[in-house]
Design a protein around this motif. Sequence first.
Motif, short mmCIF file in Angstrom:
data_model
loop_
_atom_site.label_atom_id
_atom_site.label_comp_id
_atom_site.label_asym_id
_atom_site.label_seq_id
_atom_site.Cartn_x
_atom_site.Cartn_y
_atom_site.Cartn_z
N PRO A 146 0.83 -1.20 0.00
CA PRO A 146 0.00 0.00 0.00
C PRO A 146 0.87 1.25 0.00
O PRO A 146 1.84 1.34 0.75
CB PRO A 146 -0.79 -0.12 1.31
CG PRO A 146 -0.72 -1.56 1.69
CD PRO A 146 0.60 -2.05 1.18
N LEU A 182 -7.93 -0.06 -8.05
CA LEU A 182 -7.53 0.53 -6.77
C LEU A 182 -6.23 -0.07 -6.26
O LEU A 182 -5.38 0.65 -5.73
CB LEU A 182 -8.65 0.32 -5.74
CG LEU A 182 -8.36 0.81 -4.32
CD1 LEU A 182 -8.18 2.32 -4.29
CD2 LEU A 182 -9.46 0.37 -3.36
N ASN A 183 -6.06 -1.38 -6.40
CA ASN A 183 -4.88 -2.02 -5.80
C ASN A 183 -3.89 -2.58 -6.82
O ASN A 183 -2.99 -3.33 -6.48
CB ASN A 183 -5.29 -3.11 -4.81
CG ASN A 183 -6.02 -4.27 -5.46
OD1 ASN A 183 -6.43 -4.20 -6.61
ND2 ASN A 183 -6.18 -5.35 -4.71
N ASN A 218 -0.65 0.57 -5.88
CA ASN A 218 -1.62 0.01 -4.94
C ASN A 218 -2.07 1.11 -3.98
O ASN A 218 -1.34 1.48 -3.06
CB ASN A 218 -0.98 -1.15 -4.17
CG ASN A 218 -1.93 -1.77 -3.15
OD1 ASN A 218 -3.11 -1.42 -3.07
ND2 ASN A 218 -1.41 -2.70 -2.37
N ARG A 219 -3.27 1.64 -4.19
CA ARG A 219 -3.80 2.71 -3.35
C ARG A 219 -4.77 2.19 -2.30
O ARG A 219 -5.47 2.96 -1.65
CB ARG A 219 -4.49 3.77 -4.22
CG ARG A 219 -3.65 4.28 -5.38
CD ARG A 219 -2.36 4.97 -4.92
NE ARG A 219 -1.60 5.47 -6.07
CZ ARG A 219 -0.38 5.09 -6.39
NH1 ARG A 219 0.24 4.18 -5.66
NH2 ARG A 219 0.24 5.59 -7.43
N SER A 220 -4.81 0.88 -2.13
CA SER A 220 -5.66 0.29 -1.10
C SER A 220 -4.91 0.28 0.23
O SER A 220 -3.81 0.81 0.34
CB SER A 220 -6.08 -1.13 -1.50
OG SER A 220 -5.00 -2.03 -1.33
N GLN A 221 -5.50 -0.36 1.21
CA GLN A 221 -4.88 -0.44 2.54
C GLN A 221 -4.23 -1.79 2.80
O GLN A 221 -3.75 -2.04 3.91
CB GLN A 221 -5.96 -0.18 3.62
CG GLN A 221 -6.63 1.17 3.50
CD GLN A 221 -5.65 2.31 3.60
OE1 GLN A 221 -4.83 2.37 4.54
NE2 GLN A 221 -5.68 3.22 2.63
N ARG A 239 -0.99 -6.21 -2.13
CA ARG A 239 -1.48 -6.92 -3.30
C ARG A 239 -0.40 -7.89 -3.75
O ARG A 239 0.61 -7.50 -4.32
CB ARG A 239 -1.81 -5.94 -4.43
CG ARG A 239 -2.52 -6.59 -5.64
CD ARG A 239 -1.91 -6.19 -6.95
NE ARG A 239 -0.57 -6.75 -7.11
CZ ARG A 239 0.22 -6.49 -8.16
NH1 ARG A 239 -0.18 -5.67 -9.10
NH2 ARG A 239 1.43 -7.05 -8.25
#
Length: 290
Positions: free
Chosen positions: A107, A143-144, A205-208, A211
């Motif tokens: 992330p 998003l990821n 990867n802009r998720s939390q 990935r």
Amino acid sequence: MTGAPAGSPPRAAATVTLSDARAEADFARDGYAVVGLLSPAELDRLQAAFAQHAVLHEGPFAASLLIPDAAARGAVHHAVQAVLAPALARVLAGYRSVFCGFAVKAPCTDGGEMPLHQDISFSRPEGRPAVSVWAPLVDVSGLNGCLVLVPGSHRVNTGARAPGSTPAADSLQAYAQAGLLRELPMRRGEAVVMDQRLLHASPGNRSQAVRAVATAVAVPAEEGLRYYHRSVVDGVALLEGFAVEDDFHLGHPLGSRPARGTRLGVAPERVDFIHPRTLAPRPGPACAVP
């Protein structure tokens, strides 16, 4: 730099890549196909292997093929291959895996993007294509860091490619404006089988959450493994071909000239630019620049 190396197995009559006819039609048309690949038990085994080797895959983007320590790289390969090889035998038509590992994005708010590119060559350009297999261990989206592809681009710039080869791709924006980019969200357990000549990219990867993707390079059973080394002599880019053993990428530093293998010859590098105007949009939703 043509012909199979001495000692290669006889050429098979196979002309297809995927065993399933519908998936093969997608692959032939677009340069990739999405298949159901991994069972829940196989996913659990890969998750455990990744947890064991996660420390080797830190940073915005990390790939097992780039692990400097050969012993560690080999350990990752064998752990992933033990799961992927039998799974791939169910969907590929006469292929063998020559390197397996993980592609990981942590992330982050900035970085981790993979630019538009073709993979390097792992087999001779004239035969059935070598393929890259990309099997996410989590659901993936824009998003990821899911894949972004240019369908049909595998038909251009089909010659040998080495680490450091001149890119054949324009900017992501150029393909997006032409309606040629396709974002590929996927569920865990699915995999994309991709012609290594296909243009592809992925956002950061802009998720939390991390990935992680299990990956494999597979070459046709009838082909020997190839490696191409690029050098520039008197301003001319040259590609030097080598026939190498299947364990070559477990220890070889990408970009360096091989210390082992059979030298096949040298030729000027040829790059056929993949211009957006020469590609026709394919059926399916296009996407903007990620």
